[in-house]
Design an enzyme around this catalytic site. Sequence first.
Site, PDB file in Angstrom:
ATOM      1  N   GLU A 153       0.856  -1.196   0.000  1.00  0.00           N
ATOM      2  CA  GLU A 153       0.000   0.000   0.000  1.00  0.00           C
ATOM      3  C   GLU A 153       0.886   1.237   0.000  1.00  0.00           C
ATOM      4  O   GLU A 153       2.117   1.132   0.086  1.00  0.00           O
ATOM      5  CB  GLU A 153      -0.933  -0.022   1.228  1.00  0.00           C
ATOM      6  CG  GLU A 153      -1.961  -1.153   1.146  1.00  0.00           C
ATOM      7  CD  GLU A 153      -2.804  -1.311   2.397  1.00  0.00           C
ATOM      8  OE1 GLU A 153      -3.053  -0.319   3.089  1.00  0.00           O
ATOM      9  OE2 GLU A 153      -3.205  -2.447   2.681  1.00  0.00           O
TER      10      GLU A 153
ATOM     11  N   HIS B 203      -8.922   8.900   3.718  1.00  0.00           N
ATOM     12  CA  HIS B 203      -8.510   7.841   2.792  1.00  0.00           C
ATOM     13  C   HIS B 203      -8.766   8.349   1.378  1.00  0.00           C
ATOM     14  O   HIS B 203      -9.848   8.860   1.090  1.00  0.00           O
ATOM     15  CB  HIS B 203      -9.301   6.558   3.054  1.00  0.00           C
ATOM     16  CG  HIS B 203      -8.667   5.353   2.417  1.00  0.00           C
ATOM     17  ND1 HIS B 203      -8.638   5.184   1.053  1.00  0.00           N
ATOM     18  CD2 HIS B 203      -8.017   4.290   2.946  1.00  0.00           C
ATOM     19  CE1 HIS B 203      -7.993   4.054   0.774  1.00  0.00           C
ATOM     20  NE2 HIS B 203      -7.607   3.497   1.910  1.00  0.00           N
TER      21      HIS B 203
ATOM     22  N   ARG C   3      -0.564   8.451   2.119  1.00  0.00           N
ATOM     23  CA  ARG C   3      -1.963   8.848   1.974  1.00  0.00           C
ATOM     24  C   ARG C   3      -2.223  10.352   2.002  1.00  0.00           C
ATOM     25  O   ARG C   3      -3.101  10.845   1.308  1.00  0.00           O
ATOM     26  CB  ARG C   3      -2.739   8.244   3.132  1.00  0.00           C
ATOM     27  CG  ARG C   3      -3.711   7.248   2.655  1.00  0.00           C
ATOM     28  CD  ARG C   3      -4.300   6.541   3.806  1.00  0.00           C
ATOM     29  NE  ARG C   3      -4.239   5.141   3.526  1.00  0.00           N
ATOM     30  CZ  ARG C   3      -4.589   4.199   4.366  1.00  0.00           C
ATOM     31  NH1 ARG C   3      -5.023   4.514   5.555  1.00  0.00           N
ATOM     32  NH2 ARG C   3      -4.519   2.951   4.010  1.00  0.00           N
TER      33      ARG C   3
ATOM     34  N   HIS D 147     -11.077   8.917   7.562  1.00  0.00           N
ATOM     35  CA  HIS D 147     -10.769   7.496   7.697  1.00  0.00           C
ATOM     36  C   HIS D 147     -10.170   7.131   9.048  1.00  0.00           C
ATOM     37  O   HIS D 147     -10.544   6.123   9.645  1.00  0.00           O
ATOM     38  CB  HIS D 147      -9.790   7.123   6.584  1.00  0.00           C
ATOM     39  CG  HIS D 147      -9.402   5.680   6.552  1.00  0.00           C
ATOM     40  ND1 HIS D 147     -10.295   4.670   6.331  1.00  0.00           N
ATOM     41  CD2 HIS D 147      -8.178   5.078   6.713  1.00  0.00           C
ATOM     42  CE1 HIS D 147      -9.670   3.494   6.343  1.00  0.00           C
ATOM     43  NE2 HIS D 147      -8.391   3.719   6.591  1.00  0.00           N
TER      44      HIS D 147
ATOM     45  N   ARG E 262      -0.479   8.404   9.514  1.00  0.00           N
ATOM     46  CA  ARG E 262      -0.270   6.962   9.721  1.00  0.00           C
ATOM     47  C   ARG E 262       0.083   6.254   8.413  1.00  0.00           C
ATOM     48  O   ARG E 262      -0.563   6.472   7.374  1.00  0.00           O
ATOM     49  CB  ARG E 262      -1.550   6.340  10.277  1.00  0.00           C
ATOM     50  CG  ARG E 262      -1.501   4.839  10.390  1.00  0.00           C
ATOM     51  CD  ARG E 262      -2.788   4.314  10.955  1.00  0.00           C
ATOM     52  NE  ARG E 262      -3.901   4.514  10.060  1.00  0.00           N
ATOM     53  CZ  ARG E 262      -4.441   3.570   9.286  1.00  0.00           C
ATOM     54  NH1 ARG E 262      -3.931   2.340   9.282  1.00  0.00           N
ATOM     55  NH2 ARG E 262      -5.460   3.841   8.521  1.00  0.00           N
TER      56      ARG E 262
HETATM   57  P1  FAD Z   1     -12.710  -0.516  16.914  1.00  0.00           P
HETATM   58  O1  FAD Z   1     -12.430  -1.733  16.154  1.00  0.00           O
HETATM   59  O2  FAD Z   1     -13.341   0.604  16.181  1.00  0.00           O
HETATM   60  O3  FAD Z   1     -13.629  -0.883  18.151  1.00  0.00           O
HETATM   61  C1  FAD Z   1     -14.198   0.144  18.947  1.00  0.00           C
HETATM   62  C2  FAD Z   1     -15.115  -0.474  19.961  1.00  0.00           C
HETATM   63  O4  FAD Z   1     -15.419   0.476  20.965  1.00  0.00           O
HETATM   64  C3  FAD Z   1     -16.454  -0.939  19.406  1.00  0.00           C
HETATM   65  O5  FAD Z   1     -16.744  -2.180  19.986  1.00  0.00           O
HETATM   66  C4  FAD Z   1     -17.434   0.106  19.919  1.00  0.00           C
HETATM   67  O6  FAD Z   1     -18.738  -0.363  20.124  1.00  0.00           O
HETATM   68  C5  FAD Z   1     -16.795   0.423  21.252  1.00  0.00           C
HETATM   69  N1  FAD Z   1     -17.222   1.712  21.800  1.00  0.00           N
HETATM   70  C6  FAD Z   1     -16.969   2.947  21.313  1.00  0.00           C
HETATM   71  N2  FAD Z   1     -17.522   3.871  22.106  1.00  0.00           N
HETATM   72  C7  FAD Z   1     -18.130   3.220  23.114  1.00  0.00           C
HETATM   73  C8  FAD Z   1     -18.897   3.625  24.235  1.00  0.00           C
HETATM   74  N3  FAD Z   1     -19.178   4.903  24.504  1.00  0.00           N
HETATM   75  N4  FAD Z   1     -19.396   2.655  25.052  1.00  0.00           N
HETATM   76  C9  FAD Z   1     -19.173   1.339  24.809  1.00  0.00           C
HETATM   77  N5  FAD Z   1     -18.458   0.907  23.758  1.00  0.00           N
HETATM   78  C10 FAD Z   1     -17.942   1.838  22.923  1.00  0.00           C
HETATM   79  N6  FAD Z   1      -6.161  -0.489   9.578  1.00  0.00           N
HETATM   80  C11 FAD Z   1      -5.173  -1.318   9.192  1.00  0.00           C
HETATM   81  O7  FAD Z   1      -4.160  -1.439   9.873  1.00  0.00           O
HETATM   82  N7  FAD Z   1      -5.307  -2.046   8.042  1.00  0.00           N
HETATM   83  C12 FAD Z   1      -6.394  -1.959   7.243  1.00  0.00           C
HETATM   84  O8  FAD Z   1      -6.487  -2.640   6.245  1.00  0.00           O
HETATM   85  C13 FAD Z   1      -7.429  -1.063   7.615  1.00  0.00           C
HETATM   86  N8  FAD Z   1      -8.517  -0.914   6.833  1.00  0.00           N
HETATM   87  C14 FAD Z   1      -9.545  -0.138   7.267  1.00  0.00           C
HETATM   88  C15 FAD Z   1     -10.692  -0.042   6.506  1.00  0.00           C
HETATM   89  C16 FAD Z   1     -11.787   0.662   6.975  1.00  0.00           C
HETATM   90  C17 FAD Z   1     -13.047   0.743   6.146  1.00  0.00           C
HETATM   91  C18 FAD Z   1     -11.715   1.318   8.228  1.00  0.00           C
HETATM   92  C19 FAD Z   1     -12.878   2.082   8.770  1.00  0.00           C
HETATM   93  C20 FAD Z   1     -10.551   1.275   8.973  1.00  0.00           C
HETATM   94  C21 FAD Z   1      -9.455   0.555   8.498  1.00  0.00           C
HETATM   95  N9  FAD Z   1      -8.280   0.465   9.237  1.00  0.00           N
HETATM   96  C22 FAD Z   1      -7.277  -0.361   8.825  1.00  0.00           C
HETATM   97  C23 FAD Z   1      -8.181   1.083  10.556  1.00  0.00           C
HETATM   98  C24 FAD Z   1      -8.449   0.024  11.626  1.00  0.00           C
HETATM   99  O9  FAD Z   1      -9.443  -0.858  11.168  1.00  0.00           O
HETATM  100  C25 FAD Z   1      -8.892   0.628  12.940  1.00  0.00           C
HETATM  101  O10 FAD Z   1      -8.063   1.684  13.288  1.00  0.00           O
HETATM  102  C26 FAD Z   1      -8.841  -0.421  14.043  1.00  0.00           C
HETATM  103  O11 FAD Z   1      -9.572  -1.545  13.662  1.00  0.00           O
HETATM  104  C27 FAD Z   1      -9.382   0.153  15.337  1.00  0.00           C
HETATM  105  O12 FAD Z   1      -9.503  -0.887  16.261  1.00  0.00           O
HETATM  106  P2  FAD Z   1      -9.929  -0.553  17.752  1.00  0.00           P
HETATM  107  O13 FAD Z   1      -9.955  -1.843  18.458  1.00  0.00           O
HETATM  108  O14 FAD Z   1      -9.095   0.533  18.274  1.00  0.00           O
HETATM  109  O15 FAD Z   1     -11.403   0.056  17.610  1.00  0.00           O
HETATM  110  C1  SIN Z   2      -6.965   0.148   3.050  1.00  0.00           C
HETATM  111  O1  SIN Z   2      -7.162  -1.053   2.937  1.00  0.00           O
HETATM  112  O2  SIN Z   2      -6.748   0.909   2.105  1.00  0.00           O
HETATM  113  C2  SIN Z   2      -6.981   0.726   4.408  1.00  0.00           C
HETATM  114  C3  SIN Z   2      -5.725   0.406   5.079  1.00  0.00           C
HETATM  115  C4  SIN Z   2      -5.528   1.234   6.296  1.00  0.00           C
HETATM  116  O3  SIN Z   2      -6.330   2.092   6.626  1.00  0.00           O
HETATM  117  O4  SIN Z   2      -4.502   1.038   6.941  1.00  0.00           O
END
Ligand code: FAD
Ligand code: SIN
Length: 532
Positions: free
Chosen positions: A115, A243, A291, A352, A387
């Site tokens: 990427e 993104h 990005r 994003h 990032r």
């Molecule tokens: P999340 O997975 O967002 O989990 C948050 C949790 O907190 C959820 O369960 C939610 O319900 C809970 N929560 C929030 N507020 C409250 C509240 N007030 N009370 C109770 N619960 C709450 N990153 C990469 O490294 N590679 C990728 O390929 C990639 N692709 C992506 C594609 C998309 C479409 C998106 C949106 C993001 C992508 N990212 C990628 C970024 C990455 O997915 C996220 O940064 C990462 O998954 C965040 O994980 P997390 O556990 O911190 O939070």
């Molecule tokens: C993507 O798959 O382009 C998202 C990857 C990322 O947010 O790190």
Amino acid sequence: MQTDFLVIGSGIAGLSFALKAAERFPEKQVLILTKASADETNTKYAQGGIAVVNDPENDSFEKHIEDTLIAGDGLCNPQVVEFVVKEGPERVKEIIEWGARFDKDEEGDYKRGREGGHSEFRILHHKDATGMEIERALLQAVSRKKNITILKHCFVIDLITQHHLGYLVTKSTPDIECYGVYVLNLESQKIEKILSRITLLATGGSGQVYRTTTNPAIATGDGIAMVYRAKGRVENMEFIQFHPTALYEPGVRGQAFLITEAVRGEGAVLRNKSGEAFMAKYDERRDLAPRDIVARAIDNEMKKTGAEFVWLDCRPVGEERFKDHFPNIYARCRTLGIDVAKDMIPVSPAAHYCCGGVKTDEWGRTSIRHLYACGECASTGLHGANRLASNSLLEALVFAHRCFVHASQTIENITFRTDIPDWNAEGTSEPKEMILITQSLKELQQLMSDYVGIVRNNIRLQRAMRRLDLLWEETEQLYESATLSPQLLELRNMITVGYLIVKGAIFRKESRGLHYNTDYPYKSHIVQNIVL
Ligand code: FAD
Ligand code: SIN
């Protein structure tokens, strides 16, 4: 209710921490709270994969470190970058042991994607649905642990600190402590108090602050807002990553479907309205530049031509290869009548990822005692001003582990408070017009997109701040008088997050990484984090 480990969030960060805590302390209770269904997280939508050095012949820690530092534009913490990259392989091995599957070739070697900003093919993936696979595996592993409980549809309102015991707590209060949380149980509609010895904030991102985002509806920055209200430290909020390639669908607000950057890693090319492959004009790395550069280039092309999107030309990838690696994107395009073998995909940038967040040290400790943070809600020093793609899942795993290691050493010395008052809902009543909340939310998303987007300037930022002040005042009045609902709580949190983004953007008198201000188009020689 009380628990030894309280985990707020059921994405990759929260679940992987919970698994480790439960495994190491079988006699202790781990409680995971999540405001929606267990799998509704940003994690579930991750597409491209997880960046990790896994090919000693062609790749090295040094290269991954350098790519991360370059993308971060001078603001990464080099020590953090080094340990995240070096500890990454071990952490990824663990999620594979928990059951996550990554694509392999016929010889059984992992397939590696590439990427923007990566000098090598190093991204492990599960087709174009890596996050869905990780979330599935982690939830399944969690369900096997007897001492983990997941409470779904429980909305955490606030962290409990000395403030709730009647003490004056300010930004300069030393040793603010977290004793647990107040939670709105969305099934019973009751506000409950949950006490904890260790609390982990893993509440994810805040993309919903903008009109168009790749993030699902849960991404409202609640954790960041809670810490700020509790007078904890938050930093670098101006670095919102857009993104470059969200699917453009006219009239669609809210969550936009992502076209993973890995598609460009396989050879897809961005073209403007006239069909010109424009990225060479902006950066020698062309479509695989970091990005911030690609999103700004697209923004510029759209402004110049008046178009609302640019084209992503996937024809160089080849239909069979595309279908094999990106089956979900292929299918989604098909439903819209786009045949990627012949047609180009309309794309535009969408909010994003939040690179800043709750400030932590190298063990995931926040400025509030017994409160740890990891995943997207945290600002650990890894991402700096921008990032590197696919470093987020990696960061979440490495820091969940580090939070676990540190918390394991301290938990035995922490006792429960017995003097925490119940939530006081006296004097509140059902709001007369819920529509006001929806309207304020739309206003917020509009103003953030119009004035605090990819390219900023001082006039726009001041405008945004004035409008936010008004929204804040109106929403606080509602909060004081209305029965609490998740919509109202999220609006309040999103206004706080919007305010933190604008405040950070106003303080940063330079252009660096994702923050580009036309009034200060150069990087300052003073390299600093903006701590709020
Ligand atoms: P999340 O997975 O967002 O989990 C948050 C949790 O907190 C959820 O369960 C939610 O319900 C809970 N929560 C929030 N507020 C409250 C509240 N007030 N009370 C109770 N619960 C709450 N990153 C990469 O490294 N590679 C990728 O390929 C990639 N692709 C992506 C594609 C998309 C479409 C998106 C949106 C993001 C992508 N990212 C990628 C970024 C990455 O997915 C996220 O940064 C990462 O998954 C965040 O994980 P997390 O556990 O911190 O939070
Ligand atoms: C993507 O798959 O382009 C998202 C990857 C990322 O947010 O790190």
